[in-house]
Design a protein around this motif. Structure first.
Motif, PDB file in Angstrom:
ATOM      1  N   LEU A  86      27.581 -42.553  49.180  1.00 13.63           N
ATOM      2  CA  LEU A  86      26.133 -42.528  49.139  1.00 13.63           C
ATOM      3  C   LEU A  86      25.641 -43.082  50.466  1.00 13.63           C
ATOM      4  O   LEU A  86      25.998 -44.197  50.843  1.00 13.63           O
ATOM      5  N   ILE A  87      24.845 -42.290  51.170  1.00 14.75           N
ATOM      6  CA  ILE A  87      24.326 -42.702  52.474  1.00 14.75           C
ATOM      7  C   ILE A  87      22.814 -42.833  52.350  1.00 14.75           C
ATOM      8  O   ILE A  87      22.139 -41.879  51.972  1.00 14.75           O
ATOM      9  N   LEU A  88      22.304 -44.006  52.650  1.00 11.18           N
ATOM     10  CA  LEU A  88      20.864 -44.210  52.698  1.00 11.18           C
ATOM     11  C   LEU A  88      20.444 -44.046  54.153  1.00 11.18           C
ATOM     12  O   LEU A  88      20.733 -44.896  54.992  1.00 11.18           O
ATOM     13  N   PHE A  89      19.798 -42.939  54.435  1.00  9.41           N
ATOM     14  CA  PHE A  89      19.421 -42.559  55.801  1.00  9.41           C
ATOM     15  C   PHE A  89      17.947 -42.900  56.014  1.00  9.41           C
ATOM     16  O   PHE A  89      17.085 -42.417  55.288  1.00  9.41           O
ATOM     17  N   ARG A  90      17.667 -43.739  57.011  1.00  5.94           N
ATOM     18  CA  ARG A  90      16.287 -44.118  57.340  1.00  5.94           C
ATOM     19  C   ARG A  90      15.868 -43.331  58.580  1.00  5.94           C
ATOM     20  O   ARG A  90      16.295 -43.641  59.692  1.00  5.94           O
ATOM     21  N   PRO A  91      15.053 -42.276  58.431  1.00  4.32           N
ATOM     22  CA  PRO A  91      14.687 -41.432  59.574  1.00  4.32           C
ATOM     23  C   PRO A  91      13.984 -42.179  60.702  1.00  4.32           C
ATOM     24  O   PRO A  91      14.163 -41.843  61.862  1.00  4.32           O
ATOM     25  N   SER A  92      13.230 -43.217  60.371  1.00  2.65           N
ATOM     26  CA  SER A  92      12.471 -43.916  61.405  1.00  2.65           C
ATOM     27  C   SER A  92      13.318 -44.872  62.225  1.00  2.65           C
ATOM     28  O   SER A  92      12.931 -45.242  63.327  1.00  2.65           O
ATOM     29  N   ASP A  93      14.485 -45.303  61.709  1.00  5.54           N
ATOM     30  CA  ASP A  93      15.328 -46.248  62.444  1.00  5.54           C
ATOM     31  C   ASP A  93      16.778 -46.117  61.977  1.00  5.54           C
ATOM     32  O   ASP A  93      17.138 -46.632  60.923  1.00  5.54           O
ATOM     33  N   PRO A  94      17.621 -45.444  62.758  1.00  8.55           N
ATOM     34  CA  PRO A  94      19.025 -45.251  62.345  1.00  8.55           C
ATOM     35  C   PRO A  94      19.802 -46.558  62.186  1.00  8.55           C
ATOM     36  O   PRO A  94      20.813 -46.587  61.499  1.00  8.55           O
ATOM     37  N   ALA A  95      19.324 -47.634  62.774  1.00 10.08           N
ATOM     38  CA  ALA A  95      20.013 -48.919  62.630  1.00 10.08           C
ATOM     39  C   ALA A  95      19.911 -49.439  61.195  1.00 10.08           C
ATOM     40  O   ALA A  95      20.684 -50.321  60.803  1.00 10.08           O
ATOM     41  N   LEU A  96      18.993 -48.921  60.408  1.00  7.91           N
ATOM     42  CA  LEU A  96      18.810 -49.371  59.027  1.00  7.91           C
ATOM     43  C   LEU A  96      19.583 -48.524  58.015  1.00  7.91           C
ATOM     44  O   LEU A  96      19.469 -48.744  56.814  1.00  7.91           O
ATOM     45  N   ASP A  97      20.373 -47.552  58.483  1.00  7.47           N
ATOM     46  CA  ASP A  97      21.181 -46.728  57.575  1.00  7.47           C
ATOM     47  C   ASP A  97      22.211 -47.603  56.871  1.00  7.47           C
ATOM     48  O   ASP A  97      22.705 -48.581  57.421  1.00  7.47           O
ATOM     49  N   LYS A  98      22.557 -47.222  55.637  1.00  5.58           N
ATOM     50  CA  LYS A  98      23.528 -47.978  54.848  1.00  5.58           C
ATOM     51  C   LYS A  98      24.401 -47.005  54.073  1.00  5.58           C
ATOM     52  O   LYS A  98      23.926 -45.980  53.591  1.00  5.58           O
ATOM     53  N   LYS A  99      25.692 -47.317  53.968  1.00  2.00           N
ATOM     54  CA  LYS A  99      26.633 -46.471  53.233  1.00  2.00           C
ATOM     55  C   LYS A  99      27.251 -47.248  52.077  1.00  2.00           C
ATOM     56  O   LYS A  99      27.539 -48.434  52.196  1.00  2.00           O
ATOM     57  N   PHE A 100      27.447 -46.537  50.961  1.00  2.00           N
ATOM     58  CA  PHE A 100      28.102 -47.097  49.785  1.00  2.00           C
ATOM     59  C   PHE A 100      29.180 -46.120  49.325  1.00  2.00           C
ATOM     60  O   PHE A 100      28.998 -44.918  49.386  1.00  2.00           O
ATOM     61  N   ARG A 101      30.273 -46.655  48.825  1.00  2.00           N
ATOM     62  CA  ARG A 101      31.360 -45.829  48.302  1.00  2.00           C
ATOM     63  C   ARG A 101      31.082 -45.525  46.836  1.00  2.00           C
ATOM     64  O   ARG A 101      30.714 -46.391  46.059  1.00  2.00           O
ATOM     65  N   ILE A 102      31.267 -44.262  46.456  1.00  2.00           N
ATOM     66  CA  ILE A 102      31.104 -43.848  45.061  1.00  2.00           C
ATOM     67  C   ILE A 102      32.474 -43.923  44.394  1.00  2.00           C
ATOM     68  O   ILE A 102      33.438 -43.330  44.876  1.00  2.00           O
ATOM     69  N   GLU A 103      32.539 -44.663  43.321  1.00  2.00           N
ATOM     70  CA  GLU A 103      33.803 -44.892  42.623  1.00  2.00           C
ATOM     71  C   GLU A 103      33.992 -43.900  41.476  1.00  2.00           C
ATOM     72  O   GLU A 103      33.030 -43.489  40.833  1.00  2.00           O
ATOM     73  N   LYS A 104      35.238 -43.558  41.224  1.00  2.00           N
ATOM     74  CA  LYS A 104      35.580 -42.733  40.060  1.00  2.00           C
ATOM     75  C   LYS A 104      35.543 -43.648  38.842  1.00  2.00           C
ATOM     76  O   LYS A 104      36.185 -44.702  38.817  1.00  2.00           O
TER      77      LYS A 104
END
Length: 143
Positions: A86-104
């Protein structure tokens, strides 16, 4: 003041206006949406296939804010996922992007704590693999 002086003042004001306009335009950030935009464009066909695979699913994921601190993904096929992100993409500031792993998991929902993220609009992008196929789902959320 006579009309000759008004013409000179008008030209000077126009010149100052143009100078300010040029200065503001030169300082404007015109960066692309992502730093490797052109590289991503070359593999866009793969993205189209991922989206088509997602459209063919009987039930698509649902990404929503549970409260101000938690994102919840509801998807009944979490037990079939081989890997995902899961990637939280912030269009206004790429430094604020965050990634999470999706578990089975056998549960039909997963939650992620996001209280440390700055509030605003994010594009929640879910990318995962099931049965050897890649899938992509995107939803706009507000934190």
């Amino acid at each position: 003041m006579n009309w000759g002086n008004w013409i000179v003042v008008s030209f000077l004001l126009f010149a100052v206006f143009i100078a300010v306009l040029v200065t503001v335009c030169v300082r404007q950030d015109i960066s692309l949406v992502s730093p490797d935009y052109y590289q991503e464009e070359l593999v866009f066909q793969d993205q189209i296939i991922r989206e088509r695979n997602t459209e063919l699913l009987a039930q698509r994921p649902s990404i929503k804010m549970r409260d101000q601190q938690t994102i919840q993904i509801d998807f009944p096929q979490f037990n079939e996922i081989e890997n995902g992100e899961l990637i939280l993409f912030r269009p206004s500031d790429p430094a604020l992007d965050k990634k999470f792993r999706i578990e089975k998991t056998n549960q039909s929902s997963q939650q992620y704590v996001v209280h440390a993220l700055q509030s605003g609009m994010y594009r929640a992008r879910m990318v995962w693999t099931m049965a050897g196929k890649e899938f992509y789902f995107e939803e706009i959320i507000h934190i």
